[in-house]
Design a protein around this motif. Sequence first.
Motif, PDB file in Angstrom:
ATOM      1  N   ALA A  49       1.259   0.154  -0.284  1.00  5.78           N
ATOM      2  CA  ALA A  49      -0.013   0.106  -1.007  1.00  5.78           C
ATOM      3  C   ALA A  49       0.133  -0.647  -2.327  1.00  5.78           C
ATOM      4  O   ALA A  49      -0.688  -1.516  -2.649  1.00  5.78           O
ATOM      5  N   TRP A  50       1.178  -0.337  -3.099  1.00  2.00           N
ATOM      6  CA  TRP A  50       1.325  -0.966  -4.409  1.00  2.00           C
ATOM      7  C   TRP A  50       1.800  -2.413  -4.311  1.00  2.00           C
ATOM      8  O   TRP A  50       1.313  -3.282  -5.054  1.00  2.00           O
ATOM      9  N   ALA A  51       2.735  -2.695  -3.414  1.00  2.00           N
ATOM     10  CA  ALA A  51       3.151  -4.089  -3.243  1.00  2.00           C
ATOM     11  C   ALA A  51       1.999  -4.916  -2.683  1.00  2.00           C
ATOM     12  O   ALA A  51       1.855  -6.104  -3.003  1.00  2.00           O
ATOM     13  N   GLY A  52       1.147  -4.288  -1.861  1.00  2.00           N
ATOM     14  CA  GLY A  52      -0.040  -4.974  -1.362  1.00  2.00           C
ATOM     15  C   GLY A  52      -1.021  -5.316  -2.466  1.00  2.00           C
ATOM     16  O   GLY A  52      -1.631  -6.396  -2.470  1.00  2.00           O
ATOM     17  N   LYS A  53      -1.192  -4.387  -3.425  1.00  2.00           N
ATOM     18  CA  LYS A  53      -2.030  -4.696  -4.590  1.00  2.00           C
ATOM     19  C   LYS A  53      -1.484  -5.912  -5.333  1.00  2.00           C
ATOM     20  O   LYS A  53      -2.246  -6.777  -5.784  1.00  2.00           O
ATOM     21  N   SER A  54      -0.168  -5.954  -5.486  1.00  2.00           N
ATOM     22  CA  SER A  54       0.456  -7.080  -6.166  1.00  2.00           C
ATOM     23  C   SER A  54       0.129  -8.391  -5.460  1.00  2.00           C
ATOM     24  O   SER A  54      -0.177  -9.404  -6.104  1.00  2.00           O
ATOM     25  N   LEU A  55       0.160  -8.373  -4.136  1.00  3.86           N
ATOM     26  CA  LEU A  55      -0.124  -9.593  -3.371  1.00  3.86           C
ATOM     27  C   LEU A  55      -1.586 -10.006  -3.470  1.00  3.86           C
ATOM     28  O   LEU A  55      -1.907 -11.193  -3.353  1.00  3.86           O
ATOM     29  N   ARG A  56      -2.484  -9.053  -3.676  1.00  2.88           N
ATOM     30  CA  ARG A  56      -3.889  -9.426  -3.849  1.00  2.88           C
ATOM     31  C   ARG A  56      -4.094 -10.181  -5.158  1.00  2.88           C
ATOM     32  O   ARG A  56      -4.964 -11.041  -5.253  1.00  2.88           O
ATOM     33  N   TYR A  57      -3.299  -9.846  -6.177  1.00  2.00           N
ATOM     34  CA  TYR A  57      -3.379 -10.574  -7.444  1.00  2.00           C
ATOM     35  C   TYR A  57      -2.593 -11.881  -7.392  1.00  2.00           C
ATOM     36  O   TYR A  57      -2.961 -12.862  -8.017  1.00  2.00           O
ATOM     37  N   GLN A  58      -1.476 -11.881  -6.669  1.00  2.00           N
ATOM     38  CA  GLN A  58      -0.579 -13.043  -6.619  1.00  2.00           C
ATOM     39  C   GLN A  58      -0.156 -13.234  -5.158  1.00  2.00           C
ATOM     40  O   GLN A  58       0.910 -12.781  -4.741  1.00  2.00           O
ATOM     41  N   PRO A  59      -0.971 -13.907  -4.356  1.00  2.00           N
ATOM     42  CA  PRO A  59      -0.733 -13.984  -2.908  1.00  2.00           C
ATOM     43  C   PRO A  59       0.596 -14.616  -2.512  1.00  2.00           C
ATOM     44  O   PRO A  59       1.078 -14.388  -1.400  1.00  2.00           O
ATOM     45  N   ASN A  60       1.195 -15.421  -3.395  1.00  2.00           N
ATOM     46  CA  ASN A  60       2.432 -16.119  -3.056  1.00  2.00           C
ATOM     47  C   ASN A  60       3.678 -15.409  -3.569  1.00  2.00           C
ATOM     48  O   ASN A  60       4.751 -16.006  -3.630  1.00  2.00           O
ATOM     49  N   TYR A  61       3.549 -14.137  -3.946  1.00  2.00           N
ATOM     50  CA  TYR A  61       4.656 -13.403  -4.561  1.00  2.00           C
ATOM     51  C   TYR A  61       5.586 -12.892  -3.455  1.00  2.00           C
ATOM     52  O   TYR A  61       5.354 -11.849  -2.847  1.00  2.00           O
ATOM     53  N   VAL A  62       6.665 -13.640  -3.210  1.00  2.00           N
ATOM     54  CA  VAL A  62       7.536 -13.353  -2.066  1.00  2.00           C
ATOM     55  C   VAL A  62       8.265 -12.021  -2.233  1.00  2.00           C
ATOM     56  O   VAL A  62       8.529 -11.321  -1.251  1.00  2.00           O
TER      57      VAL A  62
END
Length: 655
Positions: free
Chosen positions: A577-590
Amino acid sequence: MRIRLLGGLEVTSPEHRPVRFATRKTSLLFAALVLAGRRGHRREQLSETFWPGRSNGQARNSLRQALVDIRRTFPASSDATVYIDGDQETVALFAGPDEADISIFDRKLEQGRTADLAVAADLYRGELLAGQAIPDELDEWFGPYQSQYQRKAQQLVERLSLALSEPGSAEESACEGLAERLLASDPTVEAAHRAVMRIHTLTGHENAALRQFESCRALLKKHLGAEPEAQTVSLAASLQSRKGAEYQRTAPRSDVVPQPQVLPVPTKHHDRPSVAVLPFQNLSGDAEQEYFADGIVEDIIIALTHFRHLYAIARNSSFTYKGQAVDLKQVGRELDVRYVVEGSVRRTGDRLRIDRFDGTLAEVFDLQDQVASSIVGAITPKVEEAEIERAKSKPTESLDAYDYYLRGVAAFDRTITSRSAIDDALRLFMKAIDRDPEFAIAHARAARCYATRKSNGWMVDRAKENAEATRLARRAVELGRDDAIALTFGGYVLGYVGGDLDDSAACIDRALALNPNLAAALGVSSWVRACLGEPGKAVEHAALAMRLSPLDPRLFAWQFNTGLAHFCAGRYDDAVAWAGKSLRYQPNYVSAMRVVAASHALAGRLSEAQQMMARVCEFDPSLRLSNLAEVLPPFYRPDDRSRYIEGLRKAGLPD
């Protein structure tokens, strides 16, 4: 060994007699010099810290008297192994490698053989300077050192217990003694509980090991309201499996193996006044001066964050309103603050006007202090003088260096995903360093540029750039011991690029001791704590960072840190859930993609894990299990590392 700091303060003279210094302050000054080693300290810093409230002359005289007392016991001579040296600006204590217990302790930890670890375990007789009455004004000085060596001791007991192979050995005895001392000081140290469980297992006493687990669980519940960490649960589960049906009859499985720990969510701190400072209008008539106006405001905000009874929203959030016509009440609601500040900056020739305060360009720091003090005075009726003075420290005496520094900050903040912007920022920070080689924050910001290059795969010569980043970071924390920003960015680079989590954590601890309201420090601390295996503290610090800067461009990093912490705690759904939130803000965050993939895999959702792994490979096609170490977080706990790798393997990362 003549100097013992672990478990108390004991000093022996060259004639092997116990040393009693004239005053408690002299004893603590001696300890501070031992901890600093050959790099020493500035005399001005020592006199101001150890004798606050006195005039400069009185404080320096007290320092001289204390040094004379130390020199009586350890005079300088051709054969002296412990002596004081220095010049008009600095003072240091020189000691041989075997003169102080902390030197031997650190060396044995680094050597790392089982016998070396046992020696280190025997040396740790308790907390650094245990039993010493440390005055309030010195808590912030010695606190980070105490935290650092507590953490090292906890890591040591884990390493040593994992290395034990034969019951009844000297190493086993050393490990057991260390575990007992740690638990006597703090009964919630899970690393010590695990060590005792492993020792019982090694000697064939599985029942005693399981009772230790139950004791650990009860103590955590009593003192922290928490459940054991995933690593402790896993160890208990393996013991339960070995005991089989016999243990099942005496303790139901649901009692022995609890769910992974529930991580705390800190409450909001609305009991303190909160303020947001919006970007000031640039009235200079020159758009090129925007960087200067923005930099002025950032330094005012940093000054405000030093006031412990005041919450100041970080610059990265308040600056999202730059260039907009705003409704101040709406801004207050969106940032959840009681007060919003607007202002203006006019720079004309060598004259400078910040809001209603006028002066010359050379008086820029004094004008910033006046603005910060006026804001605080308008918001709260009581301001601690010590906090005001701490907020007034000047970052540099060179206006040219300061100008290049502000230009570098503007370039870096332009975008963290543009290689050219990071290159420009690095060039400008290095120019600032050329103008003032002792400009701590410029060193830290330059080091951070290299860290950004590493995280984005932009390094050309990895070994050379890693070395330069580490050099800049170490110089930053050396120069900026009392600068929370320098300690934050320098400490982060030491951990992320240099791989030294101990030094990284010590720097961040000191930054937060200096400025507990600094969002950047809390955000970095959340990453360090997750890597160190302290997921509860990691989640707490990330939440505080997001409270202090709710619109921060680095929000995605703090969300990722929260996801990483939940992964380490074995809470894979929360990690996704939290890493997914991060990807919504920064979609390319590997990095966030990898945590999502590993968490899905370990939770049994292989289809979702494989989909995310395909996305990882699209952005980083060269990544393999064989070269994973290049991007792997520097996990301290072996279980965190092995689960992370296993999760990515299950998700489909190629060999």
